[in-house]
Design a protein around this motif. Structure first.
Motif, PDB file in Angstrom:
ATOM      1  N   SER A 112       0.884  -1.160   0.000  1.00 27.43           N
ATOM      2  CA  SER A 112       0.000   0.000   0.000  1.00 27.43           C
ATOM      3  C   SER A 112       0.919   1.205   0.000  1.00 27.43           C
ATOM      4  CB  SER A 112      -0.917  -0.008   1.231  1.00 27.43           C
ATOM      5  OG  SER A 112      -1.870   1.009   1.126  1.00 27.43           O
ATOM      6  N   LEU A 113       1.158   1.710  -1.193  1.00 30.73           N
ATOM      7  CA  LEU A 113       2.210   2.684  -1.420  1.00 30.73           C
ATOM      8  C   LEU A 113       1.676   3.809  -2.297  1.00 30.73           C
ATOM      9  CD1 LEU A 113       5.377   3.190  -1.372  1.00 30.73           C
ATOM     10  CD2 LEU A 113       5.441   1.857  -3.467  1.00 30.73           C
ATOM     11  N   ALA A 114       2.162   5.002  -2.106  1.00 29.23           N
ATOM     12  CA  ALA A 114       1.809   6.123  -2.978  1.00 29.23           C
ATOM     13  C   ALA A 114       3.014   7.042  -3.116  1.00 29.23           C
ATOM     14  CB  ALA A 114       0.618   6.891  -2.414  1.00 29.23           C
ATOM     15  N   TYR A 115       3.263   7.468  -4.343  1.00 30.69           N
ATOM     16  CA  TYR A 115       4.278   8.478  -4.613  1.00 30.69           C
ATOM     17  C   TYR A 115       3.926   9.144  -5.935  1.00 30.69           C
ATOM     18  CZ  TYR A 115       6.413   4.788  -7.506  1.00 30.69           C
ATOM     19  OH  TYR A 115       6.647   3.799  -8.420  1.00 30.69           O
ATOM     20  N   PRO A 116       4.475  10.322  -6.207  1.00 30.44           N
ATOM     21  CA  PRO A 116       4.121  11.032  -7.432  1.00 30.44           C
ATOM     22  C   PRO A 116       4.389  10.196  -8.689  1.00 30.44           C
ATOM     23  CG  PRO A 116       5.292  12.499  -5.953  1.00 30.44           C
ATOM     24  CD  PRO A 116       5.383  11.108  -5.366  1.00 30.44           C
ATOM     25  N   HIS A 117       3.403  10.132  -9.555  1.00 29.42           N
ATOM     26  CA  HIS A 117       3.468   9.457 -10.848  1.00 29.42           C
ATOM     27  C   HIS A 117       3.387   7.927 -10.756  1.00 29.42           C
ATOM     28  CE1 HIS A 117       4.425  13.442 -12.240  1.00 29.42           C
ATOM     29  NE2 HIS A 117       5.530  13.455 -11.516  1.00 29.42           N
ATOM     30  N   LEU A 118       3.023   7.389  -9.614  1.00 28.51           N
ATOM     31  CA  LEU A 118       2.895   5.939  -9.462  1.00 28.51           C
ATOM     32  C   LEU A 118       1.876   5.364 -10.445  1.00 28.51           C
ATOM     33  CD1 LEU A 118       3.311   3.197  -8.068  1.00 28.51           C
ATOM     34  CD2 LEU A 118       1.638   3.913  -6.356  1.00 28.51           C
ATOM     35  N   ALA A 119       0.703   5.978 -10.545  1.00 27.73           N
ATOM     36  CA  ALA A 119      -0.345   5.459 -11.435  1.00 27.73           C
ATOM     37  C   ALA A 119       0.149   5.417 -12.874  1.00 27.73           C
ATOM     38  CB  ALA A 119      -1.614   6.308 -11.315  1.00 27.73           C
ATOM     39  N   ALA A 120       0.813   6.471 -13.315  1.00 29.16           N
ATOM     40  CA  ALA A 120       1.332   6.514 -14.689  1.00 29.16           C
ATOM     41  C   ALA A 120       2.413   5.457 -14.905  1.00 29.16           C
ATOM     42  CB  ALA A 120       1.881   7.901 -14.993  1.00 29.16           C
ATOM     43  N   GLN A 121       3.268   5.244 -13.923  1.00 31.13           N
ATOM     44  CA  GLN A 121       4.319   4.229 -14.046  1.00 31.13           C
ATOM     45  C   GLN A 121       3.734   2.826 -14.132  1.00 31.13           C
ATOM     46  OE1 GLN A 121       6.916   4.948 -10.725  1.00 31.13           O
ATOM     47  NE2 GLN A 121       8.008   6.582 -11.767  1.00 31.13           N
ATOM     48  N   MET A 122       2.721   2.556 -13.326  1.00 26.54           N
ATOM     49  CA  MET A 122       2.079   1.234 -13.379  1.00 26.54           C
ATOM     50  C   MET A 122       1.441   1.021 -14.750  1.00 26.54           C
ATOM     51  SD  MET A 122       2.573  -0.362 -10.475  1.00 26.54           S
ATOM     52  CE  MET A 122       1.300  -1.616 -10.390  1.00 26.54           C
ATOM     53  N   GLN A 123       0.782   2.047 -15.276  1.00 29.30           N
ATOM     54  CA  GLN A 123       0.141   1.941 -16.577  1.00 29.30           C
ATOM     55  C   GLN A 123       1.195   1.759 -17.680  1.00 29.30           C
ATOM     56  OE1 GLN A 123      -2.260   5.328 -17.637  1.00 29.30           O
ATOM     57  NE2 GLN A 123      -3.459   4.125 -19.085  1.00 29.30           N
ATOM     58  N   LEU A 124       2.260   2.532 -17.624  1.00 25.98           N
ATOM     59  CA  LEU A 124       3.327   2.437 -18.615  1.00 25.98           C
ATOM     60  C   LEU A 124       3.971   1.044 -18.609  1.00 25.98           C
ATOM     61  CD1 LEU A 124       4.958   4.047 -20.719  1.00 25.98           C
ATOM     62  CD2 LEU A 124       6.539   4.650 -18.891  1.00 25.98           C
ATOM     63  N   ALA A 125       4.115   0.461 -17.428  1.00 31.12           N
ATOM     64  CA  ALA A 125       4.705  -0.877 -17.296  1.00 31.12           C
ATOM     65  C   ALA A 125       3.690  -1.987 -17.568  1.00 31.12           C
ATOM     66  CB  ALA A 125       5.297  -1.041 -15.901  1.00 31.12           C
ATOM     67  N   LYS A 126       2.448  -1.600 -17.856  1.00 27.97           N
ATOM     68  CA  LYS A 126       1.366  -2.550 -18.109  1.00 27.97           C
ATOM     69  C   LYS A 126       1.138  -3.496 -16.920  1.00 27.97           C
ATOM     70  CE  LYS A 126       1.719  -2.499 -23.148  1.00 27.97           C
ATOM     71  NZ  LYS A 126       2.332  -1.253 -23.306  1.00 27.97           N
ATOM     72  N   LEU A 127       1.227  -2.931 -15.718  1.00 25.29           N
ATOM     73  CA  LEU A 127       0.950  -3.675 -14.490  1.00 25.29           C
ATOM     74  C   LEU A 127      -0.418  -3.264 -13.963  1.00 25.29           C
ATOM     75  CD1 LEU A 127       4.438  -3.344 -12.769  1.00 25.29           C
ATOM     76  CD2 LEU A 127       3.517  -5.337 -13.974  1.00 25.29           C
ATOM     77  N   ASP A 128      -1.230  -4.234 -13.626  1.00 28.18           N
ATOM     78  CA  ASP A 128      -2.579  -3.979 -13.132  1.00 28.18           C
ATOM     79  C   ASP A 128      -2.583  -4.093 -11.613  1.00 28.18           C
ATOM     80  OD1 ASP A 128      -5.250  -3.867 -12.497  1.00 28.18           O
ATOM     81  OD2 ASP A 128      -5.837  -5.573 -13.750  1.00 28.18           O
ATOM     82  N   PRO A 129      -2.673  -2.974 -10.888  1.00 33.15           N
ATOM     83  CA  PRO A 129      -2.633  -3.044  -9.426  1.00 33.15           C
ATOM     84  C   PRO A 129      -3.818  -3.793  -8.824  1.00 33.15           C
ATOM     85  CG  PRO A 129      -3.028  -0.796 -10.175  1.00 33.15           C
ATOM     86  CD  PRO A 129      -2.761  -1.621 -11.391  1.00 33.15           C
ATOM     87  N   GLU A 130      -4.893  -3.944  -9.581  1.00 30.21           N
ATOM     88  CA  GLU A 130      -6.037  -4.699  -9.066  1.00 30.21           C
ATOM     89  C   GLU A 130      -5.808  -6.200  -9.167  1.00 30.21           C
ATOM     90  OE1 GLU A 130      -9.864  -3.403 -10.328  1.00 30.21           O
ATOM     91  OE2 GLU A 130      -9.283  -1.297 -10.237  1.00 30.21           O
ATOM     92  N   ARG A 131      -4.811  -6.614  -9.912  1.00 26.41           N
ATOM     93  CA  ARG A 131      -4.440  -8.029  -9.995  1.00 26.41           C
ATOM     94  C   ARG A 131      -3.159  -8.219  -9.182  1.00 26.41           C
ATOM     95  NH1 ARG A 131      -4.387 -12.922 -12.312  1.00 26.41           N
ATOM     96  NH2 ARG A 131      -2.426 -13.718 -13.107  1.00 26.41           N
ATOM     97  N   ASN A 132      -3.311  -8.267  -7.898  1.00 24.68           N
ATOM     98  CA  ASN A 132      -2.183  -8.410  -6.988  1.00 24.68           C
ATOM     99  C   ASN A 132      -2.305  -9.760  -6.285  1.00 24.68           C
ATOM    100  OD1 ASN A 132      -0.104  -8.190  -5.194  1.00 24.68           O
ATOM    101  ND2 ASN A 132      -0.801  -6.293  -4.246  1.00 24.68           N
ATOM    102  N   LEU A 133      -1.417 -10.666  -6.618  1.00 22.89           N
ATOM    103  CA  LEU A 133      -1.450 -12.024  -6.052  1.00 22.89           C
ATOM    104  C   LEU A 133      -0.529 -12.147  -4.832  1.00 22.89           C
ATOM    105  CD1 LEU A 133      -1.440 -14.019  -9.409  1.00 22.89           C
ATOM    106  CD2 LEU A 133      -3.385 -13.385  -7.974  1.00 22.89           C
ATOM    107  N   TRP A 134      -0.453 -11.082  -4.048  1.00 24.37           N
ATOM    108  CA  TRP A 134       0.431 -11.044  -2.882  1.00 24.37           C
ATOM    109  C   TRP A 134       0.175 -12.187  -1.912  1.00 24.37           C
ATOM    110  CZ3 TRP A 134      -1.315 -10.634   2.128  1.00 24.37           C
ATOM    111  CH2 TRP A 134      -2.669 -10.332   2.281  1.00 24.37           C
ATOM    112  N   ASN A 135      -1.062 -12.696  -1.857  1.00 16.37           N
ATOM    113  CA  ASN A 135      -1.413 -13.713  -0.865  1.00 16.37           C
ATOM    114  C   ASN A 135      -1.499 -15.123  -1.445  1.00 16.37           C
ATOM    115  OD1 ASN A 135      -3.667 -13.173  -2.381  1.00 16.37           O
ATOM    116  ND2 ASN A 135      -5.077 -13.121  -0.658  1.00 16.37           N
ATOM    117  N   ALA A 136      -1.059 -15.318  -2.684  1.00 18.21           N
ATOM    118  CA  ALA A 136      -1.097 -16.640  -3.325  1.00 18.21           C
ATOM    119  C   ALA A 136       0.286 -17.272  -3.245  1.00 18.21           C
ATOM    120  CB  ALA A 136      -1.568 -16.507  -4.766  1.00 18.21           C
ATOM    121  N   ILE A 137       0.786 -17.434  -2.053  1.00 19.18           N
ATOM    122  CA  ILE A 137       2.158 -17.894  -1.813  1.00 19.18           C
ATOM    123  C   ILE A 137       2.296 -19.372  -2.180  1.00 19.18           C
ATOM    124  CG2 ILE A 137       4.016 -18.059  -0.097  1.00 19.18           C
ATOM    125  CD1 ILE A 137       2.849 -15.193  -0.483  1.00 19.18           C
ATOM    126  N   PHE A 138       3.343 -19.693  -2.943  1.00 21.94           N
ATOM    127  CA  PHE A 138       3.675 -21.085  -3.227  1.00 21.94           C
ATOM    128  C   PHE A 138       4.971 -21.400  -2.502  1.00 21.94           C
ATOM    129  CE2 PHE A 138       5.578 -24.608  -5.415  1.00 21.94           C
ATOM    130  CZ  PHE A 138       4.500 -25.481  -5.551  1.00 21.94           C
TER     131      PHE A 138
END
Length: 109
Positions: free
Chosen positions: A28-54
């Motif tokens: 749970s992080l925020a910094y200037p331009h984070l949303a644009a960086q995630m979009q540019l990297a084609k990363l979907d923050p709503e698809r976070n598998l942080w709890n699907a540990i193998f």
């Protein structure tokens, strides 16, 4: 790793091996331009598998080698580096609403 805490964003299942007493929480992080960086990297923050540990390792004494962090251990970090955007005392205001809501804020409510 032993007795570590990880705050993750992961597009795939996080993998651990030869570890014990690990705690995982969503980032749970925020910094200037984070949303644009995630979009540019084609990363979907709503698809976070942080709890699907193998875990490749066998449980230690019949107990898992990891657990999910308690909600009270999670909070949002807002970051603006010194000098990054001048010396403005209100530099946290540079974090836009889109940046602040890219990753969900975790609350104890």
């Amino acid at each position: 790793c032993t007795r570590c805490v990880f705050h993750l964003y992961s597009g795939t299942e996080p993998v651990i091996e030869m570890s014990s007493s690990l705690h995982f929480a969503p980032i749970s992080l925020a910094y200037p331009h984070l949303a644009a960086q995630m979009q540019l990297a084609k990363l979907d923050p709503e698809r976070n598998l942080w709890n699907a540990i193998f875990d490749f390792s066998k449980p230690n004494n019949g107990r898992r080698n990891w657990e999910l962090a308690k909600i009270c251990e999670c909070k949002q970090y807002r970051i603006v580096l010194d000098g990054q955007y001048g010396d403005d005392a209100n530099r946290l205001a540079l974090i836009s609403d889109d940046d602040a809501t890219t990753f969900p804020t975790v609350t104890t409510a």
